[in-house]
Design an enzyme around this catalytic site. Structure first.
Site, PDB file in Angstrom:
ATOM      1  CG  HIS A   1      83.288   7.025  -0.016  1.00 33.34           C
ATOM      2  ND1 HIS A   1      82.871   7.454  -1.257  1.00 33.34           N
ATOM      3  CD2 HIS A   1      83.055   8.052   0.832  1.00 33.34           C
ATOM      4  CE1 HIS A   1      82.417   8.695  -1.151  1.00 33.34           C
ATOM      5  NE2 HIS A   1      82.515   9.084   0.102  1.00 33.34           N
ATOM      6  CB  SER A   2      79.304   6.434  -0.332  1.00 37.52           C
ATOM      7  OG  SER A   2      78.011   6.887  -0.628  1.00 37.52           O
ATOM      8  CG  LEU A   3      74.930   3.434  -1.246  1.00 43.90           C
ATOM      9  CD1 LEU A   3      74.289   3.331  -2.622  1.00 43.90           C
ATOM     10  CD2 LEU A   3      73.988   2.869  -0.194  1.00 43.90           C
TER      11      LEU A   3
END
Ligand SMILES: *[C@@H]1O[C@H](CO)[C@@H](O)[C@H](O)[C@H]1NC(C)=O
Ligand SMILES: *[C@@H]1O[C@H](CO)[C@@H](O)[C@H](O)[C@H]1NC(C)=O
Ligand SMILES: *[C@@H]1O[C@H](CO)[C@@H](O)[C@H](O)[C@H]1NC(C)=O
Ligand SMILES: *[C@@H]1O[C@H](CO)[C@@H](O)[C@H](O)[C@H]1NC(C)=O
Length: 427
Positions: free
Chosen positions: A282-284
């Protein structure tokens, strides 16, 4: 305004930007779409980063612990096993990791390109067109369901009882995640929990460096937002000019972002030598999963990841013949995945970040929540819980209309980022 092709200026070798991903015309066998039995993945290990050494460390999840979790199972998020449907997926892996490292270092240090052989393979990957499968994978990137009380952390070189690694404190937001496996150990999924505020959260010896690196990888020019902003590197040259050599020097080899991912992958292959490994994040954490996935040729699914194409270029990653084994899932109200979390008053800027990259490698499954569901662009829609509960939990009517479970996975078309910047040698 100069529509510079960043890649040609950055690294003549790496042709991420100019390459159309669709460069092999062979159609995958139809056989691949026969529905398969789902795989059942159970939690085996936690992983995190030891702040003092920056090594990846692990903690085992005992069967007793899993039983406790299943006894507690009142909500779906504490379910101890996840069902994901596999399907045949074509991947490209370098002939050897050593050859990959050599090609990358040669490009990084000497600006020279070296031919790298890629081996095509067809393996079981996740069925990214199945909503239930995406939902289960999204849950696996959410680590809220297991808080280790006093886990015994170790690294694979035999050092035991590393006291709390950075990022496991409940309030911290660091790089960490889980390792899942099927009962026969044949399929292993590494999940990387993301953070929208830096790899290492707010402290530790590496925190400052990593904030800098995130800003170099996911912003155009040292995270310069406007004149009020203190940039993270001194490469800004007035107007919309950014010094390329300066940028590369600022980033170079001691960026921890990518090596942490490759170490994690290598360590898990050591634990599960015969497994087919997938990466999710998720995300970075998703951006990192993708960079690792295109390095080793493993299937990847990310949620709400910032564009990682520029990062791949800046890190001088050799580009495989296709990156279609990577799938990014996001929605249009998320400013991080859209690459627009960078206004002076944006939540990213307030945290010291400029998330400006918008172009993703591989294929993208984009939910148009702004037009279709009247969502407002807001950083709070970025969270994985929101994705699980509001996006994936129920059928998406706008796809169902078209006879699909999820929006069609397609490569991002004509993606341009950092277009107002001119990169070059200004010294
Ligand atoms: C695990 O990764 C570390 C770096 O974090 C590396 O030094 C070590 O050799 C790896 N161990 C194995 C067995 O792959
Ligand atoms: C690890 O070390 C700490 C002290 O550094 C100690 O309090 C803790 O009990 C140890 N844990 C294990 C599992 O040995
Ligand atoms: C799977 O790997 C674990 C170690 O992570 C091991 O304890 C277990 O025996 C293995 N199971 C099979 C079926 O190989
Ligand atoms: C949903 O959004 C797509 C564009 O992303 C648009 O083509 C379609 O008409 C929209 N459907 C509805 C019902 O708003």
């Amino acid at each position: 305004m100069l529509l510079s092709s960043v890649a040609t200026l950055l690294v003549p070798l790496v042709d991420w930007l100019s390459k159309t991903p669709e460069n092999h015309n062979r159609t995958p066998n139809k056989v691949s779409h026969v529905a398969r039995e789902p795989l059942h993945l159970e939690l085996r290990h936690l992983h995190a980063v030891d702040a003092s050494s920056a090594h990846v460390v692990f903690s085992d999840v005992s069967p007793e612990k899993l039983n406790t979790l299943s006894a507690l199972d009142s909500s779906t998020s504490t379910k101890p096993s996840y069902s994901v449907r596999p399907r045949r997926t074509r991947t490209y892996r370098p002939s050897s990791y050593a050859a990959h490292v050599r090609a990358r270092m040669r490009s990084l240090e000497l600006g020279e390109s070296e031919k790298l052989e890629w081996e095509e393979d067809e393996i079981e990957g996740p069925d990214v067109e199945s909503r239930e499968t995406l939902l289960e994978l999204a849950k696996m990137t959410n680590n809220a369901y297991v808080e280790p009380e006093d886990p015994a952390w170790y690294d694979l070189n035999g050092r035991w009882n590393i006291s709390l690694p950075f990022g496991w404190e409940p309030e911290s937001d660091g790089f960490r995640g889980h390792v899942f496996a099927t009962p026969d150990n044949k399929t292993v999924v590494i999940s990387i929990k993301g953070t929208s505020a830096g790899l290492f959260g707010g402290g530790g010896p590496t925190a400052k460096k990593d904030k800098l690196n995130d800003n170099l990888l996911f912003s155009c020019c040292c995270a310069r937002v406007d004149w009020t902003w203190t940039t993270v590197c001194g490469c800004y040259r007035g107007g919309w000019k950014c010094d390329q050599t300066c940028l590369e020097d600022a980033l170079i080899s001691d960026s921890l972002f990518y090596p942490i991912g490759t170490n994690l992958y290598n360590n898990v292959t050591y634990m599960f030598p015969d497994a087919n490994i997938w990466m999710i994040g998720h995300s970075l954490g998703g951006a990192l999963a993708s960079l690792v996935g295109i390095t080793f040729g493993v299937p990847v699914v990310t949620f709400e990841a910032p564009g990682e194409r520029l990062a791949a270029t800046r890190l001088h990653l050799p580009s495989p013949p296709s990156t279609h084994h990577v799938t990014h899932v996001w929605h249009t109200a998320d400013p991080i995945a859209m690459g627009i979390c960078n206004g002076v008053l944006s939540s990213c800027a307030l945290g010291g970040y400029a998330m400006e990259t918008a172009c993703h490698l591989g294929k993208t499954i984009v939910y148009d929540t702004v037009s279709n569901a009247s969502w407002t662009v807001d950083i709070r829609t970025h969270g994985i819980v929101n994705v699980i509960e509001k996006l994936l939990a129920e059928p998406w009517p706008f796809s169902v209309e078209q006879g699909r479970e999820v929006p069609e996975p397609v490569p991002q078309k004509d993606c341009v980022e950092c277009f107002s910047w001119e990169f070059g040698d200004f010294d």
